[in-house]
Design a protein around this motif. Structure first.
Motif, PDB file in Angstrom:
ATOM      1  N   LYS A  59     -61.954  23.219  10.761  1.00  0.00           N
ATOM      2  CA  LYS A  59     -62.118  24.465  11.497  1.00  0.00           C
ATOM      3  C   LYS A  59     -62.917  25.459  10.662  1.00  0.00           C
ATOM      4  O   LYS A  59     -63.745  26.201  11.162  1.00  0.00           O
ATOM      5  N   ASN A  60     -62.602  25.512   9.378  1.00  0.00           N
ATOM      6  CA  ASN A  60     -63.389  26.326   8.451  1.00  0.00           C
ATOM      7  C   ASN A  60     -64.474  25.418   7.874  1.00  0.00           C
ATOM      8  O   ASN A  60     -64.180  24.469   7.158  1.00  0.00           O
ATOM      9  N   SER A  61     -65.712  25.703   8.190  1.00  0.00           N
ATOM     10  CA  SER A  61     -66.796  24.803   7.774  1.00  0.00           C
ATOM     11  C   SER A  61     -67.595  25.340   6.588  1.00  0.00           C
ATOM     12  O   SER A  61     -68.650  24.800   6.258  1.00  0.00           O
ATOM     13  N   LYS A  62     -67.096  26.391   5.947  1.00  0.00           N
ATOM     14  CA  LYS A  62     -67.824  26.963   4.817  1.00  0.00           C
ATOM     15  C   LYS A  62     -67.856  25.984   3.640  1.00  0.00           C
ATOM     16  O   LYS A  62     -66.825  25.433   3.241  1.00  0.00           O
ATOM     17  N   VAL A  63     -69.042  25.799   3.106  1.00  0.00           N
ATOM     18  CA  VAL A  63     -69.238  24.934   1.943  1.00  0.00           C
ATOM     19  C   VAL A  63     -69.428  25.828   0.719  1.00  0.00           C
ATOM     20  O   VAL A  63     -70.402  26.564   0.625  1.00  0.00           O
ATOM     21  N   ILE A  64     -68.477  25.763  -0.191  1.00  0.00           N
ATOM     22  CA  ILE A  64     -68.492  26.640  -1.360  1.00  0.00           C
ATOM     23  C   ILE A  64     -68.676  25.791  -2.620  1.00  0.00           C
ATOM     24  O   ILE A  64     -67.937  24.836  -2.844  1.00  0.00           O
ATOM     25  N   ALA A  65     -69.667  26.151  -3.415  1.00  0.00           N
ATOM     26  CA  ALA A  65     -69.908  25.472  -4.690  1.00  0.00           C
ATOM     27  C   ALA A  65     -69.237  26.246  -5.816  1.00  0.00           C
ATOM     28  O   ALA A  65     -69.487  27.439  -5.991  1.00  0.00           O
ATOM     29  N   VAL A  66     -68.366  25.577  -6.551  1.00  0.00           N
ATOM     30  CA  VAL A  66     -67.655  26.190  -7.672  1.00  0.00           C
ATOM     31  C   VAL A  66     -68.152  25.554  -8.967  1.00  0.00           C
ATOM     32  O   VAL A  66     -68.129  24.334  -9.119  1.00  0.00           O
ATOM     33  N   ILE A  67     -68.593  26.416  -9.893  1.00  0.00           N
ATOM     34  CA  ILE A  67     -69.132  25.943 -11.164  1.00  0.00           C
ATOM     35  C   ILE A  67     -68.355  26.582 -12.309  1.00  0.00           C
ATOM     36  O   ILE A  67     -68.529  27.771 -12.602  1.00  0.00           O
ATOM     37  N   ILE A 115     -80.166  24.558  -1.777  1.00  0.00           N
ATOM     38  CA  ILE A 115     -79.446  23.667  -0.849  1.00  0.00           C
ATOM     39  C   ILE A 115     -78.931  24.484   0.334  1.00  0.00           C
ATOM     40  O   ILE A 115     -78.041  25.324   0.189  1.00  0.00           O
ATOM     41  N   LYS A 116     -79.475  24.249   1.503  1.00  0.00           N
ATOM     42  CA  LYS A 116     -79.152  25.054   2.686  1.00  0.00           C
ATOM     43  C   LYS A 116     -77.706  24.889   3.148  1.00  0.00           C
ATOM     44  O   LYS A 116     -77.134  25.798   3.759  1.00  0.00           O
ATOM     45  N   SER A 117     -77.107  23.735   2.890  1.00  0.00           N
ATOM     46  CA  SER A 117     -75.753  23.487   3.384  1.00  0.00           C
ATOM     47  C   SER A 117     -74.683  24.214   2.571  1.00  0.00           C
ATOM     48  O   SER A 117     -73.524  24.285   2.990  1.00  0.00           O
ATOM     49  N   ILE A 118     -75.032  24.760   1.409  1.00  0.00           N
ATOM     50  CA  ILE A 118     -74.075  25.511   0.593  1.00  0.00           C
ATOM     51  C   ILE A 118     -74.089  26.978   1.005  1.00  0.00           C
ATOM     52  O   ILE A 118     -75.126  27.634   0.989  1.00  0.00           O
ATOM     53  N   ASP A 119     -72.928  27.484   1.398  1.00  0.00           N
ATOM     54  CA  ASP A 119     -72.817  28.860   1.887  1.00  0.00           C
ATOM     55  C   ASP A 119     -72.636  29.887   0.773  1.00  0.00           C
ATOM     56  O   ASP A 119     -73.029  31.048   0.920  1.00  0.00           O
ATOM     57  N   GLY A 164     -64.026  25.489   3.524  1.00  0.00           N
ATOM     58  CA  GLY A 164     -63.669  24.299   4.286  1.00  0.00           C
ATOM     59  C   GLY A 164     -63.993  23.051   3.499  1.00  0.00           C
ATOM     60  O   GLY A 164     -63.340  22.015   3.629  1.00  0.00           O
ATOM     61  N   TYR A 165     -65.020  23.190   2.650  1.00  0.00           N
ATOM     62  CA  TYR A 165     -65.452  22.102   1.781  1.00  0.00           C
ATOM     63  C   TYR A 165     -65.690  22.683   0.393  1.00  0.00           C
ATOM     64  O   TYR A 165     -66.352  23.712   0.249  1.00  0.00           O
ATOM     65  N   LEU A 166     -65.159  22.023  -0.612  1.00  0.00           N
ATOM     66  CA  LEU A 166     -65.259  22.502  -1.982  1.00  0.00           C
ATOM     67  C   LEU A 166     -66.182  21.576  -2.770  1.00  0.00           C
ATOM     68  O   LEU A 166     -65.933  20.376  -2.873  1.00  0.00           O
ATOM     69  N   VAL A 167     -67.247  22.148  -3.318  1.00  0.00           N
ATOM     70  CA  VAL A 167     -68.208  21.397  -4.130  1.00  0.00           C
ATOM     71  C   VAL A 167     -67.981  21.774  -5.588  1.00  0.00           C
ATOM     72  O   VAL A 167     -68.112  22.945  -5.953  1.00  0.00           O
ATOM     73  N   ILE A 182     -72.803  16.157  -0.557  1.00  0.00           N
ATOM     74  CA  ILE A 182     -72.287  17.011   0.510  1.00  0.00           C
ATOM     75  C   ILE A 182     -72.389  16.337   1.880  1.00  0.00           C
ATOM     76  O   ILE A 182     -71.428  16.336   2.664  1.00  0.00           O
ATOM     77  N   LEU A 183     -73.527  15.758   2.155  1.00  0.00           N
ATOM     78  CA  LEU A 183     -73.764  15.217   3.499  1.00  0.00           C
ATOM     79  C   LEU A 183     -72.775  14.127   3.904  1.00  0.00           C
ATOM     80  O   LEU A 183     -72.293  14.139   5.046  1.00  0.00           O
ATOM     81  N   PRO A 184     -72.422  13.174   3.041  1.00  0.00           N
ATOM     82  CA  PRO A 184     -71.451  12.157   3.456  1.00  0.00           C
ATOM     83  C   PRO A 184     -70.093  12.731   3.854  1.00  0.00           C
ATOM     84  O   PRO A 184     -69.437  12.221   4.766  1.00  0.00           O
TER      85      PRO A 184
END
Length: 226
Positions: free
Chosen positions: A3-11, A30-34, A81-84, A101-103
């Motif tokens: 439901k939450n589709s935000k892709v957040i990159a944590v470094i 990378i466009k898919s990272i919010d 929603g997704y944690l990178v 990310i894509l897979p």
């Protein structure tokens, strides 16, 4: 999809002034990272100032607490929603994380992990890797090559089930074991990333010794945790 589709990159970073600017710049493509979140784990060099100039979210820790602690701090503070998870020393190759990310977005796996090419520099004798790989197999019956890789993408529902994240080097092993224990799938993805490699100096062997000890302690803790 979540439901939450935000892709957040944590470094999480500690003294990465030589790499962090290029790491951030190439992730920003990378466009898919919010959103990009940097957790400065008590750096004593110029890392903090470089990050501040780049206009990304910065979480500062007043002392070095370890990679796992830094990631836990970010998980507490960000909405995702997704944690990178990305290491700070990838430099110009950090945009390779898009392959991870894509897979996960396409439900090919609940978690993806980067599989690096063979190291160019001679390192240790493989004791740390063998301990991590055997430990995961012992607890889960699963064999994977990427037990120690820190470049990962998680669906939020996986993170929500992970109750134990150690503060330091055992984090990848702990998260891998718990991912499998809860029935989630992991997809290993070949990448062309490069990062700082350890050699055979005394400093490098001390580093690997600490890593081995932390992973061993983590495996012992996992006997008692879900």
């Amino acid at each position: 999809m979540n439901k939450n589709s935000k892709v957040i990159a944590v470094i999480p970073v500690y003294n990465e002034e030589n790499f962090i600017e290029n790491t951030i710049k190439n992730i920003q493509s990378i466009k898919s990272i919010d959103e990009i979140v940097i957790v400065n784990d008590g750096s004593t060099d110029n890392t903090e100032n470089i990050v501040k100039e780049m206009g990304v979210k910065l979480i500062n820790l007043n002392q070095n607490r370890g990679k796992g602690f830094a990631i836990k701090k970010a998980i507490e503070e960000v909405d995702y929603g997704y944690l990178v998870l990305i290491d700070g020393d990838l430099g110009k190759t950090s945009n390779e994380v898009e392959k991870l990310i894509l897979p996960v977005l396409n439900d090919e796996g609940d978690v993806s992990i980067a599989r690096f090419q063979k190291a160019k520099k001679k390192g240790g004798f493989g004791f740390v890797k063998k301990l991590a790989k055997y430990g995961v197999y012992l607890y889960t019956g699963k064999k994977i090559d990427t037990t120690l890789s820190g470049q990962r993408v998680y669906k939020k529902e996986v993170i929500d089930k992970i109750s134990y994240i150690p503060d330091r080097f055992g984090i990848e092993v702990a998260m891998t074991v718990q991912t499998f224990r809860h029935g989630f799938s992991i997809k290993e993805v070949d990448v062309e990333m490069t990062h700082r490699e350890t050699g055979r100096s005394m400093k490098d062997f001390i580093h690997r010794g600490k890593q081995f000890w932390d992973i061993l302690k983590t495996l012992i803790q996992l006997l008692y945790k879900g």
